[in-house]
Design a protein around this motif. Structure first.
Motif, mmCIF file in Angstrom:
data_model
loop_
_atom_site.group_PDB
_atom_site.id
_atom_site.type_symbol
_atom_site.label_atom_id
_atom_site.label_comp_id
_atom_site.label_asym_id
_atom_site.label_seq_id
_atom_site.Cartn_x
_atom_site.Cartn_y
_atom_site.Cartn_z
ATOM 1 N N MET A 1 18.059 -30.153 25.587
ATOM 2 C CA MET A 1 19.300 -30.233 26.369
ATOM 3 C C MET A 1 19.836 -28.815 26.619
ATOM 4 O O MET A 1 19.924 -28.013 25.683
ATOM 5 C CB MET A 1 20.326 -31.037 25.566
ATOM 6 C CG MET A 1 21.591 -31.293 26.335
ATOM 7 S SD MET A 1 22.551 -32.651 25.629
ATOM 8 C CE MET A 1 22.819 -32.123 23.985
ATOM 9 N N ASN A 2 20.168 -28.516 27.862
ATOM 10 C CA ASN A 2 20.732 -27.201 28.187
ATOM 11 C C ASN A 2 22.223 -27.173 27.890
ATOM 12 O O ASN A 2 22.900 -28.203 27.972
ATOM 13 C CB ASN A 2 20.546 -26.884 29.678
ATOM 14 C CG ASN A 2 19.117 -26.497 29.994
ATOM 15 O OD1 ASN A 2 18.366 -26.096 29.103
ATOM 16 N ND2 ASN A 2 18.751 -26.621 31.248
ATOM 17 N N GLY A 3 22.715 -26.021 27.566
ATOM 18 C CA GLY A 3 24.158 -25.837 27.464
ATOM 19 C C GLY A 3 24.784 -25.955 28.845
ATOM 20 O O GLY A 3 24.088 -25.876 29.859
ATOM 21 N N LEU A 4 26.065 -26.129 28.887
ATOM 22 C CA LEU A 4 26.722 -26.347 30.180
ATOM 23 C C LEU A 4 27.612 -25.169 30.542
ATOM 24 O O LEU A 4 28.751 -25.330 30.971
ATOM 25 C CB LEU A 4 27.525 -27.654 30.117
ATOM 26 C CG LEU A 4 26.655 -28.899 29.942
ATOM 27 C CD1 LEU A 4 27.513 -30.140 29.721
ATOM 28 C CD2 LEU A 4 25.750 -29.098 31.158
ATOM 29 N N MET A 5 27.090 -23.995 30.331
ATOM 30 C CA MET A 5 27.848 -22.785 30.627
ATOM 31 C C MET A 5 27.383 -22.188 31.962
ATOM 32 O O MET A 5 26.252 -22.403 32.383
ATOM 33 C CB MET A 5 27.637 -21.750 29.511
ATOM 34 C CG MET A 5 28.188 -22.192 28.166
ATOM 35 S SD MET A 5 29.992 -22.314 28.206
ATOM 36 C CE MET A 5 30.245 -24.030 27.821
ATOM 37 N N GLN A 6 28.248 -21.353 32.567
ATOM 38 C CA GLN A 6 27.910 -20.765 33.861
ATOM 39 C C GLN A 6 26.774 -19.762 33.719
ATOM 40 O O GLN A 6 26.642 -19.117 32.684
ATOM 41 C CB GLN A 6 29.130 -20.048 34.439
ATOM 42 C CG GLN A 6 30.267 -20.977 34.728
ATOM 43 C CD GLN A 6 31.488 -20.237 35.251
ATOM 44 O OE1 GLN A 6 31.409 -19.071 35.630
ATOM 45 N NE2 GLN A 6 32.614 -20.919 35.261
ATOM 46 N N GLN A 7 26.002 -19.660 34.765
ATOM 47 C CA GLN A 7 24.945 -18.651 34.814
ATOM 48 C C GLN A 7 25.430 -17.503 35.676
ATOM 49 O O GLN A 7 25.748 -17.691 36.837
ATOM 50 C CB GLN A 7 23.690 -19.250 35.466
ATOM 51 C CG GLN A 7 22.941 -20.226 34.610
ATOM 52 C CD GLN A 7 22.161 -19.514 33.506
ATOM 53 O OE1 GLN A 7 21.911 -18.323 33.580
ATOM 54 N NE2 GLN A 7 21.800 -20.254 32.466
ATOM 55 N N GLN A 8 25.527 -16.338 35.090
ATOM 56 C CA GLN A 8 25.885 -15.160 35.887
ATOM 57 C C GLN A 8 24.969 -14.034 35.472
ATOM 58 O O GLN A 8 24.891 -13.731 34.280
ATOM 59 C CB GLN A 8 27.323 -14.733 35.603
ATOM 60 C CG GLN A 8 28.326 -15.452 36.452
ATOM 61 C CD GLN A 8 29.737 -14.959 36.228
ATOM 62 O OE1 GLN A 8 29.951 -14.011 35.479
ATOM 63 N NE2 GLN A 8 30.687 -15.607 36.842
ATOM 64 N N PRO A 9 24.277 -13.428 36.425
ATOM 65 C CA PRO A 9 23.396 -12.334 36.030
ATOM 66 C C PRO A 9 24.209 -11.172 35.450
ATOM 67 O O PRO A 9 25.346 -10.932 35.869
ATOM 68 C CB PRO A 9 22.707 -11.934 37.335
ATOM 69 C CG PRO A 9 23.570 -12.464 38.435
ATOM 70 C CD PRO A 9 24.287 -13.667 37.882
ATOM 71 N N LEU A 10 23.636 -10.490 34.472
ATOM 72 C CA LEU A 10 24.301 -9.317 33.887
ATOM 73 C C LEU A 10 24.017 -8.125 34.801
ATOM 74 O O LEU A 10 22.896 -7.604 34.815
ATOM 75 C CB LEU A 10 23.751 -9.062 32.473
ATOM 76 C CG LEU A 10 23.900 -10.217 31.487
ATOM 77 C CD1 LEU A 10 23.162 -9.933 30.187
ATOM 78 C CD2 LEU A 10 25.386 -10.474 31.203
ATOM 79 N N LEU A 11 25.016 -7.743 35.590
ATOM 80 C CA LEU A 11 24.810 -6.679 36.584
ATOM 81 C C LEU A 11 25.755 -5.506 36.329
ATOM 82 O O LEU A 11 26.916 -5.710 35.949
ATOM 83 C CB LEU A 11 25.046 -7.219 37.995
ATOM 84 C CG LEU A 11 24.101 -8.335 38.458
ATOM 85 C CD1 LEU A 11 24.468 -8.809 39.862
ATOM 86 C CD2 LEU A 11 22.641 -7.868 38.420
ATOM 87 N N ILE A 12 25.260 -4.310 36.589
ATOM 88 C CA ILE A 12 26.048 -3.093 36.379
ATOM 89 C C ILE A 12 27.300 -3.087 37.260
ATOM 90 O O ILE A 12 28.359 -2.620 36.843
ATOM 91 C CB ILE A 12 25.152 -1.854 36.622
ATOM 92 C CG1 ILE A 12 24.178 -1.711 35.439
ATOM 93 C CG2 ILE A 12 25.967 -0.589 36.834
ATOM 94 C CD1 ILE A 12 23.128 -0.652 35.601
#
Ligand code: AMP
Length: 542
Positions: A1-12
């Protein structure tokens, strides 16, 4: 089961967006090449970075293209850090202390497209301009009033003109966090320099870890002055950490002497600084000679080479400035360990505590380390047994740019070339360096290059170049030479032979003539043996 948190790339770019929104009034102060002091806020930094991103795109720079800099620590360099990486291009910080031949080699290897430079480096840029293969535009980091005229750089562009002509409307693109963000070359023991290619993800994760209280300890209440150059492993990540926490930033430009630094520390109420031991020696000498002190500075991060305990004593006992001894490498983005004391070490008395602080410290979360013997087996953490230090983690290189030198990892661990022990509390101490390069004032000098030149002299049979201790520069090159039978050669003649072949500061400080150089089983020169024998040669000669 995946967590239900947002996906945001770690960008500079997110670091800059955060600094603008949450610390918009915080200052970035720079001493410029011209000598004056320049001030701007994070809000202005962000606006100018957006203009610059448009300008860089206008120069034809696309996703993944390399943009080179030859620049000191200053706000324009900081704008390039964010504009270039934030657009999805790669910022390549060239080291201006290298010989022009090396600059050409590295710029060609990186396939740099555009070169931004501070006026100080105009002669260097002129020396390489018609030799570099891929650079199609040169930009002087100055305004119209200070633009030089150079017959060697007919199409030279002006930084402030580019910004003035560009819009400040720019949406930072979103892309995969594993995209390359910046590139920094390191000199290896053999062969050509190799590039460490950082990613947005590795940089942002490194920034989180480096800013922690037990690491570089950065906060919005700090004023940070990075003396460590932005062309050396991204100034140890401080330009990113400052935006992450909203600290005031102070850039010293080219003025790194004790007097200029002290003025800036006091004038701008600096609380934290960072640099190699050589710089601090100059500062301490100035402060002592003029009976000065530090009214706001509370911590200084010292790394790049071992910090002598006498320096720690001076900072801590005389000036109430805590020394944070840190270890890292270009290949580690660079922070690996920081010597922050645990409660047990805090209870130790002065000299015992200093003994712990002389160690390079504990690993920050994200850097796993171990020491191994010649057979690769892990060695105990007893504070005595020494072995090669191996590290792994998400901001440690997996391979060099363009796979130079092949796969550097051993079972997923990066061999650092440093020899160390680790004590029961996890404090690591470097005891030796397996590499033979020489570190003068925090900058590498390649011993093999120097040996190759010496060996090219007709009267030289064998030459070994080793690091000898030096009062000012920590280490300087010393040549150990065997003359050809019957040949005559003096120290002066051999040193004169180096003229024009390398950067002047690479010239060996002295030459000792010996009958033979000890060799190991595989026919390699046993430089460790020579280092033991001649370590104090330059100190004794001084
Ligand atoms: P660089 O890639 O130029 O940053 O150099 C990395 C190397 O510098 C390491 O592998 C060590 O040999 C040396 N180094 C860095 N920090 C320290 C330190 N605190 N004490 C001793 N050596 C250090």
């Amino acid at each position: 089961m995946n967590g239900l948190m947002q996906q945001q790339p770690l960008l500079i770019s997110n670091l800059l967006i955060h600094a603008e929104r949450h610390h918009g009034e915080q200052e970035v102060v720079s001493r410029r090449v011209e000598g004056d002091i320049h001030r701007q806020t994070y809000r202005e930094l962000a606006r100018r970075s957006r203009r610059l991103a448009n300008a860089v795109a206008g120069l034809g720079i696309g996703f993944g293209d390399r943009v080179a800099t030859l620049a000191w620590n200053g706000y324009r360099h900081m704008e390039l850090y964010y504009a270039v990486s934030g657009s999805g291009a790669v910022l390549h910080t060239l080291n201006p202390r290298l010989h022009p031949d090396q600059v050409v080699w590295i710029a060609d290897h990186a396939e740099d497209q555009v070169l931004f430079f501070d006026l100080t480096f105009l002669p260097l840029v002129e020396a390489v301009a018609d030799r570099v293969k891929t650079i199609k535009a040169f930009v002087a980091m100055t305004d119209r009033a200070h633009m030089p005229t150079s017959s060697k750089l007919p199409g030279l562009l002006c930084y402030e003109d580019l910004l003035a002509a560009a819009s400040d409307q720019f949406s930072w693109p979103s892309f995969d966090e594993n995209t390359a963000s910046s590139l920094c070359y390191t000199s290896g023991t053999t062969g050509n320099p190799k590039g460490a290619l950082y990613s947005h993800r590795s940089t942002v994760l490194h920034t989180y870890a480096a800013a922690l209280p037990d690491a570089l300890n950065c906060s919005a209440r700090d004023t940070i002055l990075p003396v460590v150059p932005m062309f050396h492993v991204n100034a140890w990540g401080l330009p990113y950490a400052a935006c992450m926490v909203g600290a005031k930033l102070v850039f010293p430009g080219p003025f790194l002497d004790g007097k200029s630094l002290h003025e800036l520390f006091e004038g701008e109420r600096v609380t934290v600084s960072a640099g190699v031991p050589t710089v601090w020696q100059g500062l301490l000498t100035h402060v002592e000679a003029n009976n000065l002190g530090f009214s706001t500075m509370r911590r200084t991060i010292i790394g790049g080479s071992a910090c002598p305990p006498a320096m720690m004593r001076a900072f801590q006992d005389r000036y109430d400035v805590t020394v944070l001894h840190a270890w890292g490498m270009t290949e580690l983005s660079p922070v690996g360990t920081v010597c922050t004391l645990k409660p047990r070490q805090l209870e130790l008395n002065g000299e015992q505590r200093l003994g712990v602080q002389a160690k390079q410290g504990r690993s920050v979360f994200g850097v796993d380390m171990k020491i191994v013997g010649d057979d690769g087996a892990e060695l105990p953490w007893d504070g005595k047994t020494s072995g090669e230090l191996m590290v792994r983690g998400p901001w440690i290189i997996a391979s060099y740019f363009k796979n130079a030198g092949g796969d550097p990892l051993v079972d997923g661990w990066f061999p650092t070339g440093d020899v160390a022990n680790i004590d029961t509390d996890g404090f690591m101490q470097i005891t030796d360096r397996a590499k033979d390069v020489i570190k003068s004032g925090g900058e590498w000098i390649g011993s093999i290059d120097l040996e190759n030149i010496a060996m090219a002299h007709p009267a030289v049979a064998m030459a070994a170049c080793i690091a000898a201790k030096h009062a000012k520069w920590d280490e300087r090159p010393l040549l150990v030479v065997v003359r050809k039978p019957g040949a005559e050669l003096t120290r002066q003649e051999l040193l004169a032979f180096f003229e024009g072949k390398i950067a002047k500061w690479w010239t060996p400080d002295d030459v000792v003539f010996v009958d033979a150089i000890p060799l190991g089983a595989t026919g390699k020169m046993l430089k460790n043996r020579l280092r033991e024998q001649f370590a104090d040669h330059l100190l004794n000669a001084a």
